[in-house]
Design an enzyme around this catalytic site. Sequence first.
Site, mmCIF file in Angstrom:
data_model
loop_
_atom_site.group_PDB
_atom_site.id
_atom_site.type_symbol
_atom_site.label_atom_id
_atom_site.label_comp_id
_atom_site.label_asym_id
_atom_site.label_seq_id
_atom_site.Cartn_x
_atom_site.Cartn_y
_atom_site.Cartn_z
ATOM 1 N N ASN A 13 0.827 -1.076 -0.013
ATOM 2 C CA ASN A 13 -0.098 0.061 0.079
ATOM 3 C C ASN A 13 0.722 1.185 0.031
ATOM 4 O OD1 ASN A 13 -1.994 1.799 0.372
ATOM 5 N ND2 ASN A 13 -3.321 0.244 1.291
ATOM 6 N N ASP A 14 1.660 1.622 1.162
ATOM 7 C CA ASP A 14 2.250 2.833 1.221
ATOM 8 C C ASP A 14 3.250 3.016 0.238
ATOM 9 O OD1 ASP A 14 0.579 3.435 3.304
ATOM 10 O OD2 ASP A 14 1.312 2.426 4.670
#
Length: 454
Positions: free
Chosen positions: A380-381
């Site tokens: 994700n990040d």
Amino acid sequence: MILQIIDICYMVAVVLFILGIKLMSHPDSARRGNALALSGMLLAIIASFLTPGLNNIALILVAMALGTGGGLYFAKSVQMTAMPQLVSFFNGMGGAAAALIGLVEYGDLPVDEVGKGAVLMASLVIGSISFSGSLVAMGKLQGVIKDININKILAFLVLGLAVALAIYVILSGEPQPVLVYVIVLISLIYGLAFVYPIGGADMPVVISLLNSLTGVTAATTGLLYNNMVMLMGGILVGSAGLLLTLLMAKAMNRSVANILFTSFGGSSAGGSADAGDQIVREINLTDSSILLSYAKRVVVVPGYGLAVAQAQHAVHDLEKALEEKGVEVLYGIHPVAGRMPGHMNVLLAESDVPYDKLIDMDDINEKFPSTDVVMVIGANDVVNPAANDDPSSPIYGMPILEVNRATNVIVIKRSMSSGYAGIENALFFDPKTRMLFGDAKKVLTGLVSEVKSM
């Protein structure tokens, strides 16, 4: 003669430690490096039994048997998703051991031994901080401990009190057993206050730093006992942990001070995108398999979600199925993907993914413009383009895997939830991106069947 043999064994053990750490820097040689370091530790332990006047050998053997049995059990039974927690727990035990040694040795230390007293107090304070801090880090990674905002000035005052009392005990010239226990208690409290406010996304950096502190306590204990292998081993662990901390901070484009003394990464962090104003485009298994099968190059970006779903074997099966159709499959690895350094490398190596397919961030970023499909699995990040495009984002400036430069992106996730940093991911709304919702293992298994049937 016996002492000379012990010193030679210790020297050989230190050399094996150094060679082991060197070999661990590359996946191809990591296992040999681990074996060399283990051999060095076994040699050091055996040599220690040659120490003249060694007492309580039976108790030592019992303690070693319990520790070895417990270590083997946890190492064999722990899930890959919980490996960072186990590392943090073992690290905390190292700090606890140093603190306990300091408590035991204080009663036998002459009060006028200022130099040894300083070393002993360092072991007590740093070891206690490492112990309690590591346990909090483990709890945060496990999800049972939440972020707690603690006044930084108050925390530093607690640390300052522990240091002041330690200096007083060293210089007092009289036995101060009660104050020594107070120092340990205050240091344990500071360890809690130190780690509690730090966000979960920054736990890998914190664990690395705490590991460095544990190395320092091993080195100070080596000074206390005039034991070369403990001293050198502690220096190696301390320096390696510090270098790793700095490297991870660089990979996040943040200073160590910013990581340690801000609360970034907590669940309260805001997002830079409003999901209500964005369009999410979905894709099904059949269309995904067609897109993958007719690609020339596919890059898989693994994240913590892959580990949670235990889908490393399924993704390797998909890799083999695509390669049978002439598709080049590579893996893009971000330095801080997962919950500890090298988490994704270890996870994929477990499923026999060839080491040369694991490409570091800088190298894989150059390949994205000529990549037909990027498949993001649970990351994700580390793929959030806000790091490059949105100056208002908390992660702005962090080096990321620039998957949005590829022709197509497929994101496998259970839901639209944000990552560990609590920030909305603009990649999910990119026109190139298609969301494939579901459990990663089930989705990948389905893709394997679809690809093979085409």
